[in-house]
Write a protein that holds these residues in place. Structure first.
Motif, short mmCIF file in Angstrom:
data_model
loop_
_atom_site.label_atom_id
_atom_site.label_comp_id
_atom_site.label_asym_id
_atom_site.label_seq_id
_atom_site.Cartn_x
_atom_site.Cartn_y
_atom_site.Cartn_z
N PRO A 7 20.19 -26.03 19.23
CA PRO A 7 20.39 -24.74 19.59
C PRO A 7 21.62 -24.47 20.16
N PRO A 8 21.96 -23.32 20.70
CA PRO A 8 23.33 -22.97 21.38
C PRO A 8 22.92 -23.53 22.85
N GLY A 9 24.07 -23.99 23.42
CA GLY A 9 23.83 -24.53 24.77
C GLY A 9 23.62 -25.95 25.12
N LYS A 10 22.76 -26.35 23.72
CA LYS A 10 22.52 -27.65 23.75
C LYS A 10 22.96 -28.35 22.58
N ARG A 11 24.15 -28.21 22.12
CA ARG A 11 24.72 -28.86 20.86
C ARG A 11 25.09 -29.96 21.14
N ARG A 12 24.59 -31.08 20.19
CA ARG A 12 25.01 -32.59 20.35
C ARG A 12 25.65 -33.14 19.09
N ALA A 13 26.54 -34.07 19.23
CA ALA A 13 27.20 -34.53 18.13
C ALA A 13 26.38 -35.76 17.39
N VAL A 14 26.36 -35.39 16.07
CA VAL A 14 25.55 -36.60 15.55
C VAL A 14 26.47 -36.98 14.38
N GLY A 15 26.60 -38.60 14.31
CA GLY A 15 27.37 -39.13 13.47
C GLY A 15 27.07 -38.93 11.94
N ALA A 36 40.00 -20.37 25.22
CA ALA A 36 40.65 -21.49 24.82
C ALA A 36 40.83 -21.62 23.30
N ARG A 37 39.62 -21.11 22.71
CA ARG A 37 39.60 -20.70 21.26
C ARG A 37 40.87 -20.09 20.76
N GLU A 38 40.89 -18.85 21.61
CA GLU A 38 42.22 -17.98 21.25
C GLU A 38 43.41 -18.76 21.17
N ALA A 39 43.44 -19.46 22.33
CA ALA A 39 44.58 -20.15 22.36
C ALA A 39 45.10 -20.91 21.12
N ILE A 40 44.09 -21.82 20.75
CA ILE A 40 44.02 -22.71 19.55
C ILE A 40 44.63 -22.14 18.34
N GLU A 41 44.08 -20.55 18.13
CA GLU A 41 44.11 -19.75 16.92
C GLU A 41 45.63 -19.24 17.18
N GLY A 80 32.70 -29.60 19.19
CA GLY A 80 33.75 -28.70 18.67
C GLY A 80 34.38 -27.84 19.39
N VAL A 81 35.14 -27.18 18.96
CA VAL A 81 35.79 -26.27 19.92
C VAL A 81 34.99 -25.18 20.92
N ALA A 82 33.90 -24.83 20.54
CA ALA A 82 33.23 -24.22 21.22
C ALA A 82 32.30 -24.82 22.40
N GLN A 83 32.33 -26.23 22.44
CA GLN A 83 31.91 -27.05 23.42
C GLN A 83 33.02 -27.87 24.32
N ASP A 123 27.70 -22.02 17.02
CA ASP A 123 28.97 -22.15 18.01
C ASP A 123 29.44 -20.79 18.35
N GLU A 124 29.25 -19.71 17.80
CA GLU A 124 29.65 -18.45 18.32
C GLU A 124 28.81 -17.93 19.57
N ALA A 125 27.64 -18.52 19.44
CA ALA A 125 26.60 -18.04 20.80
C ALA A 125 27.20 -18.93 21.89
N ASP A 126 27.60 -20.12 21.69
CA ASP A 126 28.42 -20.92 22.80
C ASP A 126 29.62 -20.45 23.38
N LEU A 127 30.22 -19.64 22.34
CA LEU A 127 31.48 -19.02 22.85
C LEU A 127 31.20 -17.71 23.51
N GLU A 128 30.36 -16.92 23.17
CA GLU A 128 29.94 -15.87 23.75
C GLU A 128 29.47 -16.08 25.28
N ALA A 129 28.97 -17.07 25.37
CA ALA A 129 28.27 -17.35 26.80
C ALA A 129 29.27 -17.87 27.75
N SER A 130 30.58 -18.38 27.18
CA SER A 130 31.54 -18.79 28.01
C SER A 130 32.90 -18.25 27.84
#
Length: 613
Positions: free
Chosen positions: A423-431, A350-355, A304-307, A337-344
């Motif tokens: 968990p935040p920081g270790k989010r992985r994509a699953v089909g 980047a998310r603000e630019a998209i919004e 996602g956008v947070a990663q 995802d908000e936790a990932d955004l808060e950490a970076s």
């Protein structure tokens, strides 16, 4: 105190004649500990041992070591990592240093020349610093000299006190999906960037298109040109997938990955060609882009956008290109995802630019409802060739499908939608098992990361007893960690695994060091290579202080690799030859109002280097 410690300690090495080495040539362990104590941080306590001290303190303290005999070094690779390493060697050793720089390309500066987008001239300004290093009289340049092809590691190590490997990452990570290796139009972003930057490997000197693609002796330039200028209309269909109706009327370029290289590729495909005319883009690439039928670019990210890995500045530049409509899919964020955004902070920006860009698009749509407003927003008859960028999060490639009328060419891309877990920081994509198809695909670029390759050295040995026998071929390589894609090292010292019977563990390879992507993996920006070079050269200086560097074989008379290359009759480009190439490229560029027009043929580079323009 320093001299008393040195006198009571046993030296680390012995001379060839069996005696101990001189104090000026090598320091004992206890004297080295005193050096670290003297180099402790201001106001801090002495380091417990040399191994506990940061290498930067040793590097600065090494300047105060007694004068030494000349030191001969070889740096393999003239990209940012190699040039920063050469700069650090010159700084640490002063007048006693001599540095030979080898590069497989006839021209220096690596990815700064062939990997930075042409419309990012400010990023290329670091070349001015590298030119200063190359102009130093203590530095020799040997262009068109490839390690493993023209010389081997065993040729270099006896001729220098140390060899620093900086040849970077020449490979790519793959998608591992059907069609990736067999269809024309499916290439790596690394090679696409090299194409519009005038890399000779993309313009005929190295025909890399495989037989499995059904295109013998076709250069990458010819392949890309055919893909971009062909109108894709008839592609394979699949009844089991739902089709995306957003890309039916125009050919699309699909880019897998959301890093800065992916953004560079998308920007070059979408930008008005007139904006590129005054850059150093390759003339042949510019001509192809002028005739390109591709009007849509799709950026595909598996998370996602947070990663996402892109930088806010580059993202804003892409989102705000004139005459480009932007669509964003599945950019919603959850609490995790908000936790990932808060950490970076960069990801938040980047998310603000998209919004912000989405809000601007909504305003444009409202204005389009009023016919009187069309001209005010530039959507009139004179602007019918608007382009489109779509950013699609939470999607992974599943299959690349051929055209119905050409089984060797790319026609469509099937994507699987994802969801995130972990968990935040270790989010992985699953089909999820749901699929969608992008039709009318002319080009698919994978931008999922560079990758270093193991060094293979090819050489021949003739038998004196059987002169008519075909020479045997052998292979050697620098130690390589295939799982991580790097040369194994400890703070830049190349290491190799030792068999358990010999004690096990990792042993240092004497006199061999590594910097840059080959050392840490393909990540970071150009400036990160300076920090990386400081660590490696700091380790080298520490080894020199402990007497662990090699001593060049006396038979080579401290002349380095130059006599060997001359004896093998290699066509080498020197610093003077590079100056002639540089002047010729600038002269050609000035005729069209460009900073330079790059020469795209190795044979022509060699001719200019030897004869001038």
């Amino acid at each position: 105190r320093h001299h008393r410690c040195h006198a009571r300690s046993r030296p680390l090495v012995a001379t060839r004649r069996g005696g101990t080495a001189s104090m000026a040539a090598v320091m004992s362990r206890r004297a080295l500990a005193c050096l670290f104590a003297a180099a402790r941080p201001r106001g801090g306590a002495p380091f417990a041992s040399p191994r506990d001290a940061p290498l930067r303190w040793l590097s600065s303290a090494a300047k105060d070591l007694p004068a030494r005999d000349p030191r001969l070094f070889c740096v393999v690779g003239s990209g940012p990592a190699g040039m920063y390493a050469a700069d650090r060697l010159l700084t640490h050793y002063g007048a006693s240093a001599r540095v030979d720089i080898l590069d497989k390309s006839p021209v220096p500066f690596g990815l700064v020349r062939s990997g930075v987008a042409p419309d990012h001239a400010s990023t290329k300004s670091v070349v001015n610093r590298f030119e200063g290093v190359l102009s130093d009289p203590r530095v020799c340049f040997f262009g068109n000299a490839a390690l493993g092809r023209d010389v081997s590691v065993d040729d270099l190590t006896p001729r220098y006190h140390a060899v620093v490997l900086a040849y970077g990452a020449t490979g790519d990570r793959t998608l591992d999906v059907p069609g990736e290796d067999t269809l024309r139009g499916a290439i790596s972003a690394r090679r696409f960037v090299g194409w519009f930057n005038g890399d000779p490997e993309a313009h005929g000197d190295d025909v890399e298109t495989s037989k499995s693609r059904g295109a013998k002796n076709v250069s990458l330039h010819d392949e890309i040109t055919a893909c971009l200028t062909r109108h894709v209309s008839d592609v394979s269909d699949d009844a089991d997938v739902s089709h995306d109706d957003t890309a039916k009327d125009a050919p699309t370029a699909v880019i897998f990955g959301l890093g800065n290289v992916a953004l560079d590729c998308a920007r070059v495909l979408l930008r008005d060609v007139n904006d590129l005319r005054e850059t150093d883009i390759c003339a042949a690439a510019l001509e192809t882009l002028e005739r390109s039928a591709v009007k849509k670019v799709a950026l595909i990210g598996r998370r996602g956008v947070a990663q996402a890995a892109f930088s806010p500045k580059e993202l804003r530049e892409l989102l705000n290109l004139p005459d480009v409509d932007v669509r964003v899919y599945d950019d919603a964020v959850t609490d995790l995802d908000e936790a990932d955004l808060e950490a970076s902070r960069p990801r938040r920006r980047a998310r603000e630019a998209i919004e912000k860009r989405k809000a601007k698009g909504n305003e444009t749509n409202e204005m389009l409802q009023n016919g009187d407003a069309l001209e005010s927003i530039g959507v009139g008859r004179k602007n019918q060739n608007r382009k489109e960028l779509s950013v699609r999060f939470l999607r992974s490639p599943s299959k690349l499908v051929a055209r119905d009328d050409d089984a060797t060419s790319l026609g469509s891309v099937i994507l699987e939608t994802n969801e995130l877990s972990g968990p935040p920081g270790k989010r992985r994509a699953v089909g999820t098992g749901a699929f969608e198809t992008i039709r009318n695909v002319a080009l698919a670029l994978r931008s999922v990361g560079y990758r270093s390759r193991p060094l293979e050295e090819h050489f021949t040995v003739k038998s004196h007893h059987e002169p008519d026998r075909e020479p045997d071929r052998f292979k050697q390589s620098v130690p390589f960690d295939d799982a991580r894609g790097v040369v194994p090292n400890a703070f830049g010292r190349v290491t190799h695994a030792v068999a358990p019977a010999m004690g096990g563990g990792e042993w240092q390879v004497p006199g061999l060091y590594v910097v840059g992507w080959l050392k840490r993996g393909p990540r970071g920006i150009i400036g990160d290579n300076l920090i990386d070079a400081e660590e490696t050269i700091g380790a080298l200086v520490a080894d020199d202080a402990r007497g662990k560097l090699r001593k060049p074989d006396y038979r080579f008379k401290n002349r380095g690799v130059a006599p060997l290359l001359e004896a093998r009759k290699k066509s080498i480009v020197s610093k003077e030859g590079w100056r002639l190439i540089d002047l010729e490229e600038r002269r050609r560029g000035a005729e069209f109002g460009k900073p330079r027009e790059k020469i795209t043929s190795v044979s022509e580079m060699l001719r200019v280097a030897n004869e001038g323009g």
